[in-house]
Design a protein around this motif. Structure first.
Motif, PDB file in Angstrom:
ATOM      1  N   PHE A  51       0.875  -1.173   0.000  1.00 43.05           N
ATOM      2  CA  PHE A  51       0.000   0.000   0.000  1.00 43.05           C
ATOM      3  C   PHE A  51       0.908   1.216   0.000  1.00 43.05           C
ATOM      4  O   PHE A  51       1.844   1.300   0.807  1.00 43.05           O
ATOM      5  N   ALA A  52       0.648   2.173  -0.899  1.00 42.58           N
ATOM      6  CA  ALA A  52       1.513   3.348  -0.991  1.00 42.58           C
ATOM      7  C   ALA A  52       0.685   4.617  -1.118  1.00 42.58           C
ATOM      8  O   ALA A  52      -0.407   4.609  -1.689  1.00 42.58           O
ATOM      9  N   MET A  53       1.236   5.697  -0.574  1.00 44.37           N
ATOM     10  CA  MET A  53       0.617   7.025  -0.654  1.00 44.37           C
ATOM     11  C   MET A  53       1.685   8.037  -1.025  1.00 44.37           C
ATOM     12  O   MET A  53       2.777   8.028  -0.442  1.00 44.37           O
ATOM     13  N   LEU A  54       1.366   8.912  -1.975  1.00 34.86           N
ATOM     14  CA  LEU A  54       2.214  10.049  -2.281  1.00 34.86           C
ATOM     15  C   LEU A  54       1.660  11.216  -1.480  1.00 34.86           C
ATOM     16  O   LEU A  54       0.523  11.645  -1.706  1.00 34.86           O
ATOM     17  N   ILE A  55       2.445  11.690  -0.518  1.00 33.69           N
ATOM     18  CA  ILE A  55       1.965  12.718   0.400  1.00 33.69           C
ATOM     19  C   ILE A  55       2.776  13.995   0.259  1.00 33.69           C
ATOM     20  O   ILE A  55       3.914  13.990  -0.196  1.00 33.69           O
ATOM     21  N   ASN A  56       2.164  15.075   0.669  1.00 35.08           N
ATOM     22  CA  ASN A  56       2.814  16.373   0.749  1.00 35.08           C
ATOM     23  C   ASN A  56       2.952  16.637   2.246  1.00 35.08           C
ATOM     24  O   ASN A  56       1.981  16.976   2.906  1.00 35.08           O
ATOM     25  N   ARG A  57       4.160  16.415   2.761  1.00 35.50           N
ATOM     26  CA  ARG A  57       4.322  16.487   4.214  1.00 35.50           C
ATOM     27  C   ARG A  57       5.066  17.744   4.648  1.00 35.50           C
ATOM     28  O   ARG A  57       5.919  18.262   3.939  1.00 35.50           O
ATOM     29  N   PHE A  58       4.721  18.211   5.822  1.00 34.13           N
ATOM     30  CA  PHE A  58       5.417  19.315   6.464  1.00 34.13           C
ATOM     31  C   PHE A  58       6.732  18.779   7.022  1.00 34.13           C
ATOM     32  O   PHE A  58       6.779  17.672   7.556  1.00 34.13           O
ATOM     33  N   ARG A  59       7.809  19.517   6.890  1.00 39.13           N
ATOM     34  CA  ARG A  59       9.121  19.048   7.372  1.00 39.13           C
ATOM     35  C   ARG A  59       9.280  19.374   8.863  1.00 39.13           C
ATOM     36  O   ARG A  59       9.995  20.289   9.251  1.00 39.13           O
ATOM     37  N   TRP A  60       8.625  18.570   9.696  1.00 37.15           N
ATOM     38  CA  TRP A  60       8.692  18.784  11.145  1.00 37.15           C
ATOM     39  C   TRP A  60      10.128  18.727  11.649  1.00 37.15           C
ATOM     40  O   TRP A  60      10.493  19.439  12.592  1.00 37.15           O
ATOM     41  N   GLU A  61      10.965  17.888  11.045  1.00 35.37           N
ATOM     42  CA  GLU A  61      12.328  17.712  11.525  1.00 35.37           C
ATOM     43  C   GLU A  61      13.180  18.968  11.359  1.00 35.37           C
ATOM     44  O   GLU A  61      14.235  19.095  11.970  1.00 35.37           O
ATOM     45  N   ASP A  62      12.723  19.927  10.550  1.00 36.82           N
ATOM     46  CA  ASP A  62      13.482  21.147  10.292  1.00 36.82           C
ATOM     47  C   ASP A  62      12.772  22.402  10.793  1.00 36.82           C
ATOM     48  O   ASP A  62      13.337  23.490  10.752  1.00 36.82           O
ATOM     49  N   HIS A  87      -4.721  -7.236   3.806  1.00 35.03           N
ATOM     50  CA  HIS A  87      -6.061  -6.741   3.471  1.00 35.03           C
ATOM     51  C   HIS A  87      -6.136  -5.259   3.791  1.00 35.03           C
ATOM     52  O   HIS A  87      -5.527  -4.802   4.758  1.00 35.03           O
ATOM     53  N   VAL A  88      -6.897  -4.512   2.983  1.00 35.60           N
ATOM     54  CA  VAL A  88      -7.083  -3.068   3.195  1.00 35.60           C
ATOM     55  C   VAL A  88      -8.572  -2.766   3.252  1.00 35.60           C
ATOM     56  O   VAL A  88      -9.348  -3.277   2.440  1.00 35.60           O
ATOM     57  N   SER A  89      -8.967  -1.929   4.199  1.00 32.55           N
ATOM     58  CA  SER A  89     -10.346  -1.442   4.251  1.00 32.55           C
ATOM     59  C   SER A  89     -10.315   0.036   4.628  1.00 32.55           C
ATOM     60  O   SER A  89      -9.348   0.525   5.207  1.00 32.55           O
ATOM     61  N   SER A  90     -11.377   0.740   4.260  1.00 30.01           N
ATOM     62  CA  SER A  90     -11.441   2.168   4.593  1.00 30.01           C
ATOM     63  C   SER A  90     -12.764   2.481   5.253  1.00 30.01           C
ATOM     64  O   SER A  90     -13.754   1.776   5.065  1.00 30.01           O
ATOM     65  N   ASN A  91     -12.766   3.556   6.010  1.00 28.65           N
ATOM     66  CA  ASN A  91     -13.959   4.002   6.713  1.00 28.65           C
ATOM     67  C   ASN A  91     -14.009   5.523   6.626  1.00 28.65           C
ATOM     68  O   ASN A  91     -13.039   6.195   6.967  1.00 28.65           O
ATOM     69  N   ALA A 124      -8.079  13.516   9.248  1.00 35.83           N
ATOM     70  CA  ALA A 124      -9.019  14.472   9.829  1.00 35.83           C
ATOM     71  C   ALA A 124     -10.400  14.190   9.255  1.00 35.83           C
ATOM     72  O   ALA A 124     -10.524  13.736   8.117  1.00 35.83           O
ATOM     73  N   GLY A 125     -11.423  14.453  10.037  1.00 36.91           N
ATOM     74  CA  GLY A 125     -12.786  14.216   9.570  1.00 36.91           C
ATOM     75  C   GLY A 125     -13.241  12.783   9.772  1.00 36.91           C
ATOM     76  O   GLY A 125     -14.175  12.330   9.121  1.00 36.91           O
ATOM     77  N   ASP A 126     -12.578  12.048  10.630  1.00 34.62           N
ATOM     78  CA  ASP A 126     -12.953  10.682  11.005  1.00 34.62           C
ATOM     79  C   ASP A 126     -12.741   9.646   9.905  1.00 34.62           C
ATOM     80  O   ASP A 126     -13.320   8.566   9.959  1.00 34.62           O
ATOM     81  N   GLY A 127     -11.947   9.926   8.897  1.00 38.53           N
ATOM     82  CA  GLY A 127     -11.634   8.934   7.885  1.00 38.53           C
ATOM     83  C   GLY A 127     -10.448   8.093   8.324  1.00 38.53           C
ATOM     84  O   GLY A 127      -9.582   8.556   9.063  1.00 38.53           O
ATOM     85  N   ALA A 128     -10.408   6.847   7.875  1.00 39.49           N
ATOM     86  CA  ALA A 128      -9.291   5.968   8.236  1.00 39.49           C
ATOM     87  C   ALA A 128      -9.127   4.869   7.195  1.00 39.49           C
ATOM     88  O   ALA A 128     -10.089   4.448   6.554  1.00 39.49           O
ATOM     89  N   ILE A 129      -7.893   4.423   7.062  1.00 43.58           N
ATOM     90  CA  ILE A 129      -7.551   3.260   6.259  1.00 43.58           C
ATOM     91  C   ILE A 129      -6.988   2.235   7.237  1.00 43.58           C
ATOM     92  O   ILE A 129      -6.075   2.547   8.011  1.00 43.58           O
ATOM     93  N   ALA A 130      -7.522   1.015   7.234  1.00 41.23           N
ATOM     94  CA  ALA A 130      -7.033  -0.061   8.087  1.00 41.23           C
ATOM     95  C   ALA A 130      -6.328  -1.080   7.203  1.00 41.23           C
ATOM     96  O   ALA A 130      -6.885  -1.518   6.192  1.00 41.23           O
ATOM     97  N   LEU A 131      -5.099  -1.427   7.587  1.00 41.11           N
ATOM     98  CA  LEU A 131      -4.309  -2.378   6.820  1.00 41.11           C
ATOM     99  C   LEU A 131      -3.948  -3.557   7.715  1.00 41.11           C
ATOM    100  O   LEU A 131      -3.229  -3.391   8.701  1.00 41.11           O
ATOM    101  N   ASP A 132      -4.474  -4.729   7.403  1.00 44.91           N
ATOM    102  CA  ASP A 132      -4.088  -5.937   8.124  1.00 44.91           C
ATOM    103  C   ASP A 132      -2.742  -6.359   7.554  1.00 44.91           C
ATOM    104  O   ASP A 132      -2.592  -6.528   6.333  1.00 44.91           O
ATOM    105  N   VAL A 133      -1.745  -6.494   8.435  1.00 46.78           N
ATOM    106  CA  VAL A 133      -0.373  -6.747   7.996  1.00 46.78           C
ATOM    107  C   VAL A 133       0.225  -7.957   8.696  1.00 46.78           C
ATOM    108  O   VAL A 133      -0.192  -8.321   9.796  1.00 46.78           O
ATOM    109  N   GLU A 134       1.206  -8.569   8.046  1.00 45.10           N
ATOM    110  CA  GLU A 134       1.948  -9.662   8.665  1.00 45.10           C
ATOM    111  C   GLU A 134       2.863  -9.139   9.756  1.00 45.10           C
ATOM    112  O   GLU A 134       3.121  -9.812  10.743  1.00 45.10           O
ATOM    113  N   CYS A 135       3.413  -7.947   9.543  1.00 43.75           N
ATOM    114  CA  CYS A 135       4.347  -7.333  10.477  1.00 43.75           C
ATOM    115  C   CYS A 135       4.438  -5.846  10.152  1.00 43.75           C
ATOM    116  O   CYS A 135       3.902  -5.405   9.141  1.00 43.75           O
TER     117      CYS A 135
END
Length: 159
Positions: A51-62, A87-91, A124-135
């Motif tokens: 599962f992959a996401m291309l995100i625009n993230r804030f550079r908290w480390e800097d 397995h992947v599910s969303s809510n 935000a807004g109560d959305g979520a992605i749940a990923l069942d993973v081996e590890c």
């Protein structure tokens, strides 16, 4: 990182982290807090179990250093990859809406009874992605040079 990634010629170094336990995942979660992404920028490859996401993230480390020296705060595009996904599910996310932009709040892990577990990506807004993973097998990599945040300010969590 690939050759076409960033920072080959600059002073800064790309962020590239791998999480294999809950403590590592907490670090990645802190670094992706307030990241934004269009819903279509999420993909699940069932064959590769990735599962992959291309995100625009804030550079908290800097951020602290940037504000201290009077430099604008920055954002960067990054890829958040979760491997060994069963397995992947969303809510609460309308995946049919091509204009939906999500704001990432946190990435967490709930262990299962058999050594597996569930990674939950909360928006935000109560959305979520749940990923069942081996590890826990999560990677965060910056893929562009940092750029000035449009607001020129760090995200605020004041109520």
């Amino acid at each position: 990182m690939s050759e076409d990634a960033r920072f080959e010629d600059g002073d800064e170094h790309p962020l590239a982290l791998k999480a294999q336990d809950t403590e590592d995942l907490q670090v990645i979660s802190a670094l992706v807090q307030d990241a934004v992404l269009p819903a279509p920028e999420m993909r699940f490859d069932a064959h590769a179990r990735r599962f992959a996401m291309l995100i625009n993230r804030f550079r908290w480390e800097d951020a602290e250093k940037a504000q201290r020296v009077g430099r604008p705060v920055e954002r960067v595009q990054a890829v958040l990859v979760i491997d060994d996904v069963l397995h992947v599910s969303s809510n609460g996310i309308d995946k049919r809406d091509p204009d939906l932009v999500l704001s990432l709040l946190a990435v967490g892990f709930e262990p299962g009874k058999d050594g597996t577990g569930r990674i939950e990506v909360t928006f935000a807004g109560d959305g979520a992605i749940a990923l069942d993973v081996e590890c826990i097998n999560v990677t965060l990599k910056d893929v562009t040079r940092p750029y000035k945040a449009p607001s020129r300010k760090a995200p605020s969590h004041e109520v």
